[in-house]
Design a protein around this motif. Structure first.
Motif, PDB file in Angstrom:
ATOM      1  N   LEU A 177       0.814  -1.225   0.000  1.00 44.54           N
ATOM      2  CA  LEU A 177       0.000   0.000   0.000  1.00 44.54           C
ATOM      3  C   LEU A 177       0.842   1.267   0.000  1.00 44.54           C
ATOM      4  O   LEU A 177       0.322   2.372   0.131  1.00 44.54           O
ATOM      5  CB  LEU A 177      -0.922   0.012   1.234  1.00 44.54           C
ATOM      6  CG  LEU A 177      -1.961  -1.109   1.310  1.00 44.54           C
ATOM      7  CD1 LEU A 177      -2.651  -1.094   2.673  1.00 44.54           C
ATOM      8  CD2 LEU A 177      -2.991  -0.970   0.187  1.00 44.54           C
ATOM      9  N   ARG A 178       2.163   1.103  -0.151  1.00 44.38           N
ATOM     10  CA  ARG A 178       3.027   2.285  -0.082  1.00 44.38           C
ATOM     11  C   ARG A 178       2.818   3.207  -1.291  1.00 44.38           C
ATOM     12  O   ARG A 178       2.729   2.747  -2.427  1.00 44.38           O
ATOM     13  CB  ARG A 178       4.490   1.868   0.018  1.00 44.38           C
ATOM     14  CG  ARG A 178       5.294   2.890   0.810  1.00 44.38           C
ATOM     15  CD  ARG A 178       6.731   2.481   1.031  1.00 44.38           C
ATOM     16  NE  ARG A 178       6.890   1.330   1.904  1.00 44.38           N
ATOM     17  CZ  ARG A 178       7.826   0.398   1.730  1.00 44.38           C
ATOM     18  NH1 ARG A 178       8.668   0.473   0.721  1.00 44.38           N
ATOM     19  NH2 ARG A 178       7.927  -0.613   2.565  1.00 44.38           N
ATOM     20  N   SER A 179       2.702   4.493  -1.021  1.00 44.92           N
ATOM     21  CA  SER A 179       2.491   5.475  -2.093  1.00 44.92           C
ATOM     22  C   SER A 179       3.673   6.426  -2.145  1.00 44.92           C
ATOM     23  O   SER A 179       4.305   6.697  -1.123  1.00 44.92           O
ATOM     24  CB  SER A 179       1.198   6.260  -1.812  1.00 44.92           C
ATOM     25  OG  SER A 179       1.182   7.485  -2.515  1.00 44.92           O
ATOM     26  N   GLU A 180       3.973   6.943  -3.351  1.00 48.33           N
ATOM     27  CA  GLU A 180       5.069   7.919  -3.490  1.00 48.33           C
ATOM     28  C   GLU A 180       4.647   9.285  -2.979  1.00 48.33           C
ATOM     29  O   GLU A 180       5.441  10.033  -2.426  1.00 48.33           O
ATOM     30  CB  GLU A 180       5.471   8.054  -4.969  1.00 48.33           C
ATOM     31  CG  GLU A 180       6.005   6.792  -5.613  1.00 48.33           C
ATOM     32  CD  GLU A 180       7.374   6.396  -5.065  1.00 48.33           C
ATOM     33  OE1 GLU A 180       8.141   7.298  -4.644  1.00 48.33           O
ATOM     34  OE2 GLU A 180       7.666   5.179  -5.047  1.00 48.33           O
ATOM     35  N   ILE A 181       3.366   9.598  -3.167  1.00 50.10           N
ATOM     36  CA  ILE A 181       2.924  10.971  -2.936  1.00 50.10           C
ATOM     37  C   ILE A 181       2.186  11.163  -1.612  1.00 50.10           C
ATOM     38  O   ILE A 181       2.181  12.264  -1.048  1.00 50.10           O
ATOM     39  CB  ILE A 181       2.035  11.434  -4.129  1.00 50.10           C
ATOM     40  CG1 ILE A 181       1.735  12.933  -4.063  1.00 50.10           C
ATOM     41  CG2 ILE A 181       0.747  10.649  -4.197  1.00 50.10           C
ATOM     42  CD1 ILE A 181       1.010  13.467  -5.295  1.00 50.10           C
TER      43      ILE A 181
ATOM     44  N   LEU B 207      -0.596   6.568   2.127  1.00 42.74           N
ATOM     45  CA  LEU B 207      -0.842   5.229   1.571  1.00 42.74           C
ATOM     46  C   LEU B 207      -1.721   5.341   0.337  1.00 42.74           C
ATOM     47  O   LEU B 207      -2.330   6.391   0.098  1.00 42.74           O
ATOM     48  CB  LEU B 207      -1.438   4.266   2.612  1.00 42.74           C
ATOM     49  CG  LEU B 207      -2.848   4.439   3.174  1.00 42.74           C
ATOM     50  CD1 LEU B 207      -3.235   3.206   3.989  1.00 42.74           C
ATOM     51  CD2 LEU B 207      -2.959   5.653   4.071  1.00 42.74           C
ATOM     52  N   LYS B 208      -1.734   4.297  -0.470  1.00 43.24           N
ATOM     53  CA  LYS B 208      -2.631   4.298  -1.627  1.00 43.24           C
ATOM     54  C   LYS B 208      -3.782   3.346  -1.379  1.00 43.24           C
ATOM     55  O   LYS B 208      -3.716   2.508  -0.478  1.00 43.24           O
ATOM     56  CB  LYS B 208      -1.880   3.977  -2.912  1.00 43.24           C
ATOM     57  CG  LYS B 208      -1.151   2.669  -2.930  1.00 43.24           C
ATOM     58  CD  LYS B 208      -0.362   2.515  -4.243  1.00 43.24           C
ATOM     59  CE  LYS B 208       0.234   1.113  -4.320  1.00 43.24           C
ATOM     60  NZ  LYS B 208       1.046   0.904  -5.515  1.00 43.24           N
ATOM     61  N   ASN B 209      -4.830   3.468  -2.165  1.00 40.53           N
ATOM     62  CA  ASN B 209      -6.044   2.725  -1.815  1.00 40.53           C
ATOM     63  C   ASN B 209      -6.156   1.341  -2.434  1.00 40.53           C
ATOM     64  O   ASN B 209      -7.152   0.663  -2.211  1.00 40.53           O
ATOM     65  CB  ASN B 209      -7.312   3.571  -2.092  1.00 40.53           C
ATOM     66  CG  ASN B 209      -7.724   3.554  -3.559  1.00 40.53           C
ATOM     67  OD1 ASN B 209      -6.869   3.450  -4.450  1.00 40.53           O
ATOM     68  ND2 ASN B 209      -9.022   3.658  -3.813  1.00 40.53           N
ATOM     69  N   ILE B 210      -5.175   0.921  -3.217  1.00 40.25           N
ATOM     70  CA  ILE B 210      -5.185  -0.486  -3.641  1.00 40.25           C
ATOM     71  C   ILE B 210      -3.783  -1.075  -3.503  1.00 40.25           C
ATOM     72  O   ILE B 210      -2.783  -0.363  -3.557  1.00 40.25           O
ATOM     73  CB  ILE B 210      -5.694  -0.697  -5.087  1.00 40.25           C
ATOM     74  CG1 ILE B 210      -4.784   0.001  -6.106  1.00 40.25           C
ATOM     75  CG2 ILE B 210      -7.117  -0.222  -5.247  1.00 40.25           C
ATOM     76  CD1 ILE B 210      -5.090  -0.394  -7.533  1.00 40.25           C
TER      77      ILE B 210
END
Ligand code: BES
Ligand code: ZN
Ligand code: ZN
Length: 506
Positions: free
Chosen positions: A425-429, A432-435
C-alpha cells in the motif's frame, strides 16, 4: 404468523403437518422415535427406509399423506445428515427446507419436532430462524404471479421446560426478523434505497426499537474533515449520509461501560466511479450496502434484547458514481484521521468510506470495533459464497467474534493480517494508496482499514461472497442473505456476559 411452543408428544400436535428430522442410518429398530413414527404411520416409515427411498441425507424430503394414529394430517420427513455431525445450523436448514416446501403446497400450519439429541435453546431458536429465514420473499415488486400462500402457524415441540422453550422461540424470532429486515434493505433497488432513504429507514427503526440516532449530512462531515468519505460521494447527485445509532443499556456492567462499535459499508450502488465496472453483473452492485444493512439489522435486535453493554452502529452511506465532479485516479484525499490517501482506483471506494467511519467510531469512544463490508472481489474468489473472511489485530477479540459466529450459524474463515502486506500500500505521494495490487486483495484491503482503528481491538468481516446468494437453496431464496446480523447480536450478548479478556483489562 404465529409461533408457539409445545411440550405435547408429537402425535398430539394440532397442526396440518408434523415435520420431523431423520438422520442417516436411522431405522425403527435402532431409534425409538422412528419406531413410534413407524407405528403411527402404519409401517410406512420403516418400509421407506428399507427401500432406501428415505435415507436421511441433508435436504432430502419425504412427504407422507395419511398417517393413521396421530392428529397431524400429514408427516414431512426432512433429512438431517449424519447424527454425530448434527448442529443447530442443520436444524435451521431442515426447518427452512420444510417451511418452503409446505408453503409452496399451500399448507397453513406446521409442527416441528426438536429431536432429543439436540440441546433445547440452540435448536428451538434455530428452528424458528430456519422457518422465518426460509420464508423470506424477494418478489417485493411483482404485481403478477405473486405467491399468496402463507404459513399461518408454526408450533415447535420439544422436551424440557416450556419456559425455556418459549424464551428460545422469542430470541429466534427477534434474530430472524432482524435478519429479514437487513435482507429487505439489501433487496431494494438503488433508485429507491438511496443514502437518504437508508438513513430515513434507520430512523424509523430506531424510534420503534428504542435506539438513539444521529444522521450527519455532507456539510457536517465536511466540518469534521471526512475527506475520504466525501471524495467517494462527490460523483453522485445523491448526498452521502453518516448514520450513527446508539444503544445505551439501562444498567451497563461495571467493566463494560465503553461501547463496542459496529461499522457497516453502505454503498447503495457501486458503479466503480471513474474506474467504471464492466456492465456484466453491475446490477448486483445494489448489494454493496449489505454490511450497513447488517449493522442496522443487528441494532434492531439489540434494541429488543437489551444486553448490558453499550453498542454503537455506524453506517457511512454513499453512492459511487462517475460524473464530471467525481474523484479521479491520482487524486489525493485527506481522511478524518489526518492520513492522506492516493486514490489509484475509484472502485476501491469501500475502504475510503470505512476509513473515516472507523476513525469516527474511535473518536466517539469505541473500545472495540467490528466492521462488515462487501469489500473485495478477491474474497469471492478465495472463499466463494460459503465462508466470509475475518481479519483483525487482536487475538482474543478475534476468538470472541468467531465464537459469536458459531453460535449464530454463520461461517467465518480467518485470513492472516501480517505487517508484511502493508508494503503493497506504499504510495510515493501520500501516506498510503487505496489499492495493493493483484495479490492478496482481501488482506491488503483489511491492512488498509487497520490504519484507521487507532490500535483498539478490531475485526473486519468481508462479506462480498456471502451477502448475496446467486442460486436458491431448498432452505433459502436467491438474493440477500442477511449475513452478519446474527454474529453481531451474539457478539454483543457475549460481551455483556463474560469476563473481560486480558487486552480489555489492559
Ligand atoms: N464492492 C466491490 C467489491 C465486490 C465485488 C463486492 C464483487 C461484491 C462482489 C468493491 O468496492 C470493489 O469494487 N473492489 C475492487 C477493489 C479493487 C479495485 C482493488 C475489487 O475487488 O475488484
Ligand atoms: Zn468498488
Ligand atoms: Zn464497493
Amino acid at each position: 404468523m404465529e409461533i408457539k411452543g409445545h411440550r405435547r408428544p408429537f402425535h398430539e400436535l394440532d397442526v396440518d403437518v408434523l415435520t420431523m428430522v431423520v438422520f442417516e442410518e436411522e431405522t425403527p429398530e435402532n431409534t425409538p422415535i422412528m419406531g413410534e413414527l413407524n407405528e403411527r404411520t402404519n409401517g410406512i416409515v420403516g418400509s421407506l427406509i428399507a427401500s432406501s427411498e428415505l435415507r436421511g441425507k441433508p435436504d432430502e424430503i419425504t412427504y407422507i399423506h395419511q398417517p393413521v394414529a396421530m392428529r397431524p394430517r400429514r408427516v414431512l420427513l426432512v433429512g438431517g445428515g449424519k447424527k454425530e455431525q448434527s448442529t443447530s445450523e442443520g436444524v435451521r436448514r431442515a426447518a427452512g427446507t420444510a417451511a418452503r416446501y409446505l408453503k409452496e403446497r399451500g399448507l397453513k400450519s406446521m409442527g416441528f419436532f426438536c429431536r432429543s439429541e439436540w440441546a433445547l435453546e440452540p435448536s428451538a431458536r434455530a428452528a424458528v430462524e430456519g422457518v422465518l429465514l426460509g420464508l423470506f420473499d424477494v418478489g417485493t415488486y411483482k404485481t403478477q404471479e405473486k405467491d399468496e400462500r402463507f404459513l399461518e402457524e408454526i408450533v415447535i415441540a420439544a422436551e424440557g421446560s416450556l419456559d425455556a422453550l418459549e424464551r428460545a422461540l422469542h430470541r429466534g424470532q427477534i434474530l430472524a426478523k432482524a435478519t429479514n429486515f437487513a435482507r429487505n434493505l439489501v433487496n431494494e433497488p438503488s433508485s429507491i434505497l438511496t443514502p437518504a432513504e437508508l438513513a430515513s429507514r434507520a430512523g424509523e427503526m430506531a424510534s420503534r426499537f428504542n435506539l438513539d440516532i444521529e444522521i450527519l449530512d455532507e456539510q457536517q462531515m465536511r466540518e469534521l474533515g471526512m475527506g475520504a468519505l466525501l471524495a467517494v460521494a462527490r460523483g453522485s447527485d445523491e448526498p452521502a449520509k453518516l448514520i450513527i445509532l446508539r444503544y445505551v443499556p439501562e444498567e451497563p456492567r461495571a467493566d463494560q461501560r465503553s461501547p463496542v462499535a459496529f461499522v457497516g459499508k453502505g454503498i447503495t450502488f457501486d458503479s466503480g466511479g471513474i474506474s467504471l465496472k464492466p456492465p456484466k453483473g453491475m446490477e448486483q452492485m445494489k448489494y454493496d450496502m449489505a454490511g450497513g444493512a447488517a449493522v442496522l439489522g443487528a441494532m434492531r435486535a439489540i434494541g429488543q434484547l437489551r444486553p448490558p453493554v453499550p453498542v454503537m452502529g455506524i453506517v457511512p452511506a454513499a453512492e459511487n458514481m462517475p460524473s464530471g465532479r467525481a474523484q479521479k485516479p491520482g487524486d489525493v484525499v485527506r481522511s478524518l484521521s489526518g492520513k492522506t490517501i492516493e486514490v489509484i482506483n475509484t472502485d476501491a471506494e469501500g475502504r475510503l468510506i470505512l476509513a473515516d467511519a472507523l476513525t469516527y467510531a474511535c473518536q466517539l469512544g469505541a473500545r472495540r470495533v467490528v466492521d462488515l463490508a462487501t469489500l473485495t472481489g478477491a474474497c469471492v474468489v478465495a472463499l466463494g459464497s460459503v465462508y466470509a473472511a475475518v481479519l483483525g489485530n487482536d487475538e482474543p477479540f478475534l476468538a470472541e467474534v468467531i465464537r459469536a459466529s458459531e453460535a449464530a450459524g454463520e461461517r467465518l474463515w480467518r485470513l492472516p493480517l501480517d505487517d508484511a502486506y502493508r508494503d503493497q500500500l506504499r504510495s510515493e505521494i501520500a501516506d498510503l494508496k487505496n489499492i495493493g495490487g493483484r495479490k492478496a486483495g482481501t488482506i491488503t484491503a483489511a491492512s488498509f482499514l487497520s490504519e484507521f482503528v487507532q490500535g483498539i481491538p478490531w475485526a473486519h468481516i468481508d462479506i462480498a461472497g456471502t451477502a448475496w446468494l446467486e442460486e436458491k437453496k431448498p432452505y433459502l431464496a436467491t438474493g440477500p442473505t442477511g449475513i452478519g446480523v446474527r454474529t453481531l447480536v451474539h457478539l454483543a450478548e457475549q460481551l455483556g456476559q463474560h469476563h473481560p479478556s486480558p487486552t480489555e483489562e489492559g
